[in-house]
Design a protein around this motif. Structure first.
Motif, short mmCIF file in Angstrom:
data_model
loop_
_atom_site.label_atom_id
_atom_site.label_comp_id
_atom_site.label_asym_id
_atom_site.label_seq_id
_atom_site.Cartn_x
_atom_site.Cartn_y
_atom_site.Cartn_z
N ASN A 28 0.83 -1.21 0.00
CA ASN A 28 0.00 0.00 0.00
C ASN A 28 0.86 1.26 0.00
N ASP A 29 1.86 1.26 -0.88
CA ASP A 29 2.78 2.39 -1.02
C ASP A 29 2.49 3.16 -2.30
N ASP A 30 2.60 4.49 -2.24
CA ASP A 30 2.42 5.34 -3.42
C ASP A 30 3.78 5.77 -3.95
N LEU A 31 4.03 5.48 -5.22
CA LEU A 31 5.24 5.89 -5.91
C LEU A 31 4.84 6.81 -7.05
N THR A 32 5.53 7.93 -7.22
CA THR A 32 5.13 8.93 -8.22
C THR A 32 6.18 9.08 -9.30
N LEU A 33 5.77 8.86 -10.54
CA LEU A 33 6.65 8.98 -11.71
C LEU A 33 6.31 10.23 -12.50
N SER A 34 7.32 10.91 -13.04
CA SER A 34 7.09 12.01 -13.97
C SER A 34 7.03 11.44 -15.37
N ILE A 35 6.00 11.82 -16.13
CA ILE A 35 5.78 11.27 -17.46
C ILE A 35 6.12 12.32 -18.52
N THR A 36 7.11 12.01 -19.33
CA THR A 36 7.47 12.88 -20.46
C THR A 36 7.23 12.18 -21.80
N ASP A 37 7.23 10.86 -21.80
CA ASP A 37 7.02 10.08 -23.02
C ASP A 37 6.13 8.89 -22.70
N PRO A 38 4.87 8.87 -23.17
CA PRO A 38 3.94 7.79 -22.83
C PRO A 38 4.30 6.45 -23.45
N ASP A 39 5.26 6.43 -24.37
CA ASP A 39 5.65 5.18 -25.02
C ASP A 39 6.73 4.42 -24.25
N ILE A 40 7.28 5.04 -23.21
CA ILE A 40 8.28 4.35 -22.39
C ILE A 40 7.55 3.41 -21.43
N PRO A 41 7.84 2.11 -21.46
CA PRO A 41 7.16 1.19 -20.54
C PRO A 41 7.65 1.36 -19.11
N VAL A 42 6.82 0.95 -18.18
CA VAL A 42 7.18 0.97 -16.76
C VAL A 42 7.48 -0.46 -16.33
N SER A 43 8.65 -0.67 -15.75
CA SER A 43 9.01 -2.01 -15.29
C SER A 43 8.83 -2.11 -13.78
N LEU A 44 8.52 -3.31 -13.35
CA LEU A 44 8.28 -3.57 -11.93
C LEU A 44 9.02 -4.85 -11.55
N THR A 45 9.89 -4.78 -10.57
CA THR A 45 10.67 -5.94 -10.15
C THR A 45 10.52 -6.13 -8.64
N VAL A 46 10.31 -7.39 -8.24
CA VAL A 46 10.20 -7.72 -6.83
C VAL A 46 11.52 -8.31 -6.36
N TYR A 47 12.00 -7.86 -5.21
CA TYR A 47 13.25 -8.36 -4.63
C TYR A 47 13.00 -8.88 -3.22
N ASP A 48 13.84 -9.83 -2.82
CA ASP A 48 13.87 -10.30 -1.44
C ASP A 48 15.05 -9.62 -0.74
N HIS A 49 14.76 -8.88 0.31
CA HIS A 49 15.81 -8.15 1.04
C HIS A 49 16.66 -9.11 1.86
N ASP A 50 17.97 -9.02 1.69
CA ASP A 50 18.92 -9.80 2.48
C ASP A 50 19.87 -8.84 3.20
N THR A 51 20.18 -9.15 4.42
CA THR A 51 21.03 -8.27 5.23
C THR A 51 22.51 -8.43 4.88
N PHE A 52 22.95 -9.67 4.67
CA PHE A 52 24.38 -9.93 4.51
C PHE A 52 24.77 -10.37 3.10
N SER A 53 23.85 -10.33 2.17
CA SER A 53 24.15 -10.70 0.79
C SER A 53 23.31 -9.88 -0.18
N LYS A 54 23.57 -10.03 -1.45
CA LYS A 54 22.83 -9.29 -2.48
C LYS A 54 21.38 -9.71 -2.48
N ASP A 55 20.49 -8.72 -2.63
CA ASP A 55 19.06 -9.01 -2.66
C ASP A 55 18.71 -9.91 -3.85
#
Length: 218
Positions: free
Chosen positions: A103-130
């Motif tokens: 339930n987070d709001d993220l705000t993007l500025s739109i200058t070109d409607p043809d640019i796709p929006v990508s969405l990636t899910v990560y698992d947070h790790d404390t001692f290694s790369k997510d």
């Protein structure tokens, strides 16, 4: 006297011009204050071209994830990264939950409607790369076209569906995506996105346009 009057007129012109410049800078600063990760006020001069081409702001409400992949022993600590061009925003981390509600709001500025929006899910790790937990993508042109077509929202009953996008091989939609007028008289789009490059997982988001006077779109 004529010379004196001409000087006064020129001074008045300069004052009007300076006020217009200051007003424009304040508007730009206000717009950038709505964008997470936007340049600081001191860097706005280098962003002149962005503001000149700005169509508006897109609020991406990242609602929840469903049946996300397990990347720790029994669960995951997922968060979402949304990217469009050079913009990169992310949600908070939800601990030990493969069905998280961000339930987070993220705000993007739109200058070109043809640019796709990508969405990636990560698992947070404390001692290694997510670890990646899948990615998805959506386009905003259909949403913006609906905004441009239906400008008399006060005459459209709430709940009216303006357009529907069907799931297909050319998109990541799980179900039909509706573009509609909500109870507040705003145009909204709901999207349920399938995650790619992972064994399972879906993410639900909602789009809302933030209009500002003088945008080149409307």
């Amino acid at each position: 006297m004529i010379c004196f009057g001409w000087i006064e007129v020129e001074k008045e012109k300069r004052n009007v011009f300076q006020l217009a410049v200051q007003r424009r800078r304040r508007l730009r600063a206000k717009m950038y204050s709505l964008i997470e990760g936007a340049p600081r006020a001191a860097d706005l001069e280098s962003s002149e071209s962005v503001m000149d081409n700005l169509m508006g702001l897109l609020r991406v409400h990242v609602k929840r994830g469903v049946n996300l992949a397990v990347r720790d022993v029994r669960s995951s600590d997922p968060y979402v990264v949304v990217k469009m061009g050079n913009q990169r925003l992310k949600t908070r981390i939800v601990k030990k939950d493969v069905n998280p509600e961000w339930n987070d709001d993220l705000t993007l500025s739109i200058t070109d409607p043809d640019i796709p929006v990508s969405l990636t899910v990560y698992d947070h790790d404390t001692f290694s790369k997510d670890d990646k937990m899948g990615d998805s993508e959506f386009e905003v042109r259909s949403f913006i076209e609906a905004l441009k077509t239906y400008t008399n929202l006060e005459e459209i009953p709430s709940g009216t569906v303006i357009s529907r996008l069907k799931p297909g091989i050319d998109n990541c939609l799980v179900d039909e995506s509706a573009i509609y007028v909500n109870n507040e008289g705003k145009i909204i789009q709901d999207l349920f996105l399938r995650l790619r490059n992972v064994e399972c997982g879906e993410v639900e988001i909602q789009l809302q346009w933030i209009h500002y006077p003088g945008s080149k779109t409307f």
